[in-house]
Design an enzyme around this catalytic site. Structure first.
Site, PDB file in Angstrom:
ATOM      1  CE  LYS A  25      -1.751   1.666   4.035  1.00  0.00           C
ATOM      2  NZ  LYS A  25      -1.416   3.097   4.163  1.00  0.00           N
ATOM      3  CG  ASN A  26       2.542   2.599   3.583  1.00  0.00           C
ATOM      4  OD1 ASN A  26       1.355   2.895   3.441  1.00  0.00           O
ATOM      5  ND2 ASN A  26       3.085   2.386   4.768  1.00  0.00           N
ATOM      6  NE  ARG A  97       0.724  11.736   6.976  1.00  0.00           N
ATOM      7  CZ  ARG A  97       1.029  12.956   7.366  1.00  0.00           C
ATOM      8  NH1 ARG A  97       0.148  13.714   7.931  1.00  0.00           N
ATOM      9  NH2 ARG A  97       2.257  13.401   7.203  1.00  0.00           N
ATOM     10  CG  ASP A 121      -3.762   5.358   9.619  1.00  0.00           C
ATOM     11  OD1 ASP A 121      -4.902   5.179   9.175  1.00  0.00           O
ATOM     12  OD2 ASP A 121      -2.780   4.680   9.319  1.00  0.00           O
ATOM     13  CG  ASP A 310       3.368   1.116   9.535  1.00  0.00           C
ATOM     14  OD1 ASP A 310       3.070   2.028  10.318  1.00  0.00           O
ATOM     15  OD2 ASP A 310       3.412   1.265   8.301  1.00  0.00           O
TER      16      ASP A 310
HETATM   17  C1  UD1 Z   1       4.702   6.531   6.312  1.00  0.00           C
HETATM   18  C2  UD1 Z   1       3.753   5.362   6.206  1.00  0.00           C
HETATM   19  C3  UD1 Z   1       3.336   4.877   7.587  1.00  0.00           C
HETATM   20  C4  UD1 Z   1       4.578   4.570   8.421  1.00  0.00           C
HETATM   21  C5  UD1 Z   1       5.524   5.761   8.428  1.00  0.00           C
HETATM   22  C6  UD1 Z   1       6.827   5.476   9.153  1.00  0.00           C
HETATM   23  C7  UD1 Z   1       2.582   5.852   4.147  1.00  0.00           C
HETATM   24  C8  UD1 Z   1       1.298   6.199   3.487  1.00  0.00           C
HETATM   25  N1  UD1 Z   1       2.565   5.783   5.490  1.00  0.00           N
HETATM   26  O1  UD1 Z   1       3.985   7.605   6.928  1.00  0.00           O
HETATM   27  O2  UD1 Z   1       2.544   3.702   7.445  1.00  0.00           O
HETATM   28  O3  UD1 Z   1       4.178   4.291   9.745  1.00  0.00           O
HETATM   29  O4  UD1 Z   1       5.833   6.152   7.081  1.00  0.00           O
HETATM   30  O5  UD1 Z   1       7.445   4.347   8.631  1.00  0.00           O
HETATM   31  O6  UD1 Z   1       3.577   5.613   3.489  1.00  0.00           O
HETATM   32  N2  UD1 Z   1       7.072  14.263  10.722  1.00  0.00           N
HETATM   33  C9  UD1 Z   1       7.192  15.584  11.051  1.00  0.00           C
HETATM   34  N3  UD1 Z   1       7.287  16.490  10.025  1.00  0.00           N
HETATM   35  C10 UD1 Z   1       7.276  16.138   8.709  1.00  0.00           C
HETATM   36  C11 UD1 Z   1       7.145  14.770   8.390  1.00  0.00           C
HETATM   37  C12 UD1 Z   1       7.049  13.855   9.421  1.00  0.00           C
HETATM   38  O7  UD1 Z   1       7.219  15.950  12.215  1.00  0.00           O
HETATM   39  O8  UD1 Z   1       7.387  17.022   7.834  1.00  0.00           O
HETATM   40  C13 UD1 Z   1       6.973  13.268  11.810  1.00  0.00           C
HETATM   41  C14 UD1 Z   1       5.623  12.571  11.866  1.00  0.00           C
HETATM   42  O9  UD1 Z   1       4.689  13.312  12.636  1.00  0.00           O
HETATM   43  C15 UD1 Z   1       5.988  11.252  12.510  1.00  0.00           C
HETATM   44  C16 UD1 Z   1       7.405  10.975  11.989  1.00  0.00           C
HETATM   45  O10 UD1 Z   1       7.904  12.213  11.552  1.00  0.00           O
HETATM   46  O11 UD1 Z   1       6.046  11.385  13.901  1.00  0.00           O
HETATM   47  C17 UD1 Z   1       7.445   9.961  10.848  1.00  0.00           C
HETATM   48  O12 UD1 Z   1       6.689  10.399   9.773  1.00  0.00           O
HETATM   49  P1  UD1 Z   1       6.909   9.914   8.274  1.00  0.00           P
HETATM   50  O13 UD1 Z   1       8.142   9.053   8.188  1.00  0.00           O
HETATM   51  O14 UD1 Z   1       6.850  11.111   7.397  1.00  0.00           O
HETATM   52  O15 UD1 Z   1       5.655   8.997   8.027  1.00  0.00           O
HETATM   53  P2  UD1 Z   1       4.558   9.091   6.903  1.00  0.00           P
HETATM   54  O16 UD1 Z   1       5.201   9.344   5.575  1.00  0.00           O
HETATM   55  O17 UD1 Z   1       3.468   9.983   7.352  1.00  0.00           O
END
Ligand code: UD1
Length: 428
Positions: A25-26, A97, A121, A310
């Site tokens: 999915k991701n 998202r 989520d 995850d």
């Molecule tokens: C993706 C995955 C999710 C997985 C996560 C970490 C998808 C659709 N989802 O989510 O299933 O759990 O990676 O492996 O691919 N953060 C900030 N600022 C930013 C970006 C992120 O503070 O600009 C923080 C987030 O709040 C979180 C952490 O960094 O606490 C990790 O986020 P990120 O790696 O970006 O996860 P996603 O891409 O949202």
């Protein structure tokens, strides 16, 4: 509203049989967004048959693409026009998202993007600061207006050195996609290295992008004037693969996990083996078995190749029925521990303090009514139900369908007493 109901006895519900793991999915959602970078028809195969893919297809249509989605054939053809729309509306983005990943491609292709702030989520604040700061460093004007990220660039994005405070998956993807069409070279340091990022970069290179350092923590992107459409197969879903490994560890039995890439789950499988499970790697997947109750083990979540956040709810659920005490540390999404309260309703002995949880294992949980807060927590509750005596009813099961194609039907084939039920209104 649908719920999943699992019924187990005193001996758990051991799993026997074969599961086939499909595309991630991701990865699939980001590959679909990347198609926006090249006019013409891009085909993506090995797509998971889940609702999120259909929502992303709707979003691409909204942006002007003609999308032919065949989930039975696990394939989508995306015909991208020369002139794209640049407005990603709230009613679609709030359902997914991952739709924030159209931001980089739209800005690079159209010079303007308006993308609603996402929902997604219920697992924490999930900021966008790194996405926005990176695009701004590439020369875009970026702001938040009326609930939308509004980004624009006068001529073209311009390559520059960038670094991330934390190896964010989403920020890495957005910045790399934007940089592929920028003028000059972008070096992004401290990027995420997840197999889904490697999959995206591989597809971008197939499209004509110039990217070096794929799979490392520094990506060097030499911008090109134009990309071309391709056909690309999605990487296998390592989180679904890991879910089946945990399912067997929790319930006992022996499962053949076809298509599962053991090399994407080194830390996870290693931990399961040292706790007493057996894993035999095969050319097309692996066999996992658990003949006894496993020993408890500690888990610390970290960006890849660390233990995936995850899979943390599954580790917590397994710890709840393991022999001994486990310390679980969540470093990526602080709100993931909402799951602990639901697990406690099944009789788990779990205490949380900040981003640490201590879980004391007991031989068996006891079925109860619980609620899924997100995809992984929901699936982990169903699996906890395999090691709980009596009925476990997991409400808000629609979350699980967002990440696991045919979860209930697969479990039924493996011998589990599980069904989808409609909950009466008073249960909402
Ligand atoms: C993706 C995955 C999710 C997985 C996560 C970490 C998808 C659709 N989802 O989510 O299933 O759990 O990676 O492996 O691919 N953060 C900030 N600022 C930013 C970006 C992120 O503070 O600009 C923080 C987030 O709040 C979180 C952490 O960094 O606490 C990790 O986020 P990120 O790696 O970006 O996860 P996603 O891409 O949202």
């Amino acid at each position: 509203m649908e719920a999943f109901v699992v019924t187990s006895g005193e001996d758990r519900s051991p799993l026997h049989g074969t599961v086939r793991v499909g595309g991630a999915k991701n990865s699939a959602l980001k590959l679909m967004a990347a198609a926006l970078l090249a006019p013409g028809t891009t085909t993506i195969t090995n797509l998971p048959d889940i609702l999120d893919v259909a929502v992303m297809a709707r979003l691409l249509e909204e942006l002007g693409c003609t999308v032919s989605l065949d989930l039975d054939a696990e394939r989508v053809d995306i015909d991208v026009p020369e002139t794209l729309g640049h407005h990603a509306p709230y009613h679609l983005v709030r359902r997914l998202r991952a739709s924030i990943s159209v931001l980089g491609p739209l800005l690079a292709r159209c010079g303007r993007a308006e993308v609603s702030l996402p929902g997604g989520d219920n697992i924490g604040s999930r900021g966008l600061d790194m996405h926005l700061r990176g695009l701004s460093d590439l020369g875009a004007e970026v702001g938040i207006e009326h609930g939308y990220v509004v980004a624009s660039v006068v001529d073209r994005l311009v390559g520059t050195p960038l670094w991330l405070d934390f190896p964010s998956v989403g920020a890495t993807e957005n910045l790399v996609m934007a940089a592929t069409l920028a003028h000059g070279t972008t070096v992004v340091d401290n990027v995420a290295r997840e197999p889904e990022i490697v999959d995206l970069c591989t597809m971008l290179v197939e499209m004509g992008a110039r990217i070096e350092g794929i799979g490392s923590s520094t990506l060097v992107v030499d911008g090109v004037d134009r990309l071309h459409p391709v056909a690309h197969a999605t990487v296998t879903d390592r989180i679904v693969t890991g879910t089946w490994a945990f399912a067997t560890a929790m319930a006992g039995g022996e499962l053949v996990v076809e298509g599962g890439v053991a090399g994407h789950l080194d830390i996870v499988l290693d931990k399961l083996v040292s706790a007493g499970a057996e894993v035999q790697v095969r050319p097309d997947g692996f066999v996992v078995s658990a003949e006894r109750r496993l020993d408890a083990f500690d888990v610390v979540t970290l960006p890849y190749p660390g233990f995936p956040t995850d899979l943390q709810p599954f580790a917590m659920a397994l710890a709840a029925v393991s022999d001994g005490t486990a310390m679980i540390t969540e470093n990526v999404f602080e709100a993931r521990f909402m799951f602990a309260q639901e697990l406690a309703r099944l009789g788990a002995d779990v205490r949380t303090d900040g981003h640490h949880a201590v879980v004391r294992g007991r031989p068996l949980l006891s079925g109860a009514e619980v609620v899924a807060h997100d995809i992984r927590a929901g699936a982990a509750l169903v699996l906890a139900g395999l090691a709980a005596s009596g009925r476990t009813t997991v409400a808000d099961s629609f979350h699980i369908d967002r990440g696991y194609p045919g979860f209930v039907e697969t479990l039924q084939r493996l011998g589990v007493d599980v069904e989808r039920v409609e909950l009466p209104d008073y249960d909402r």
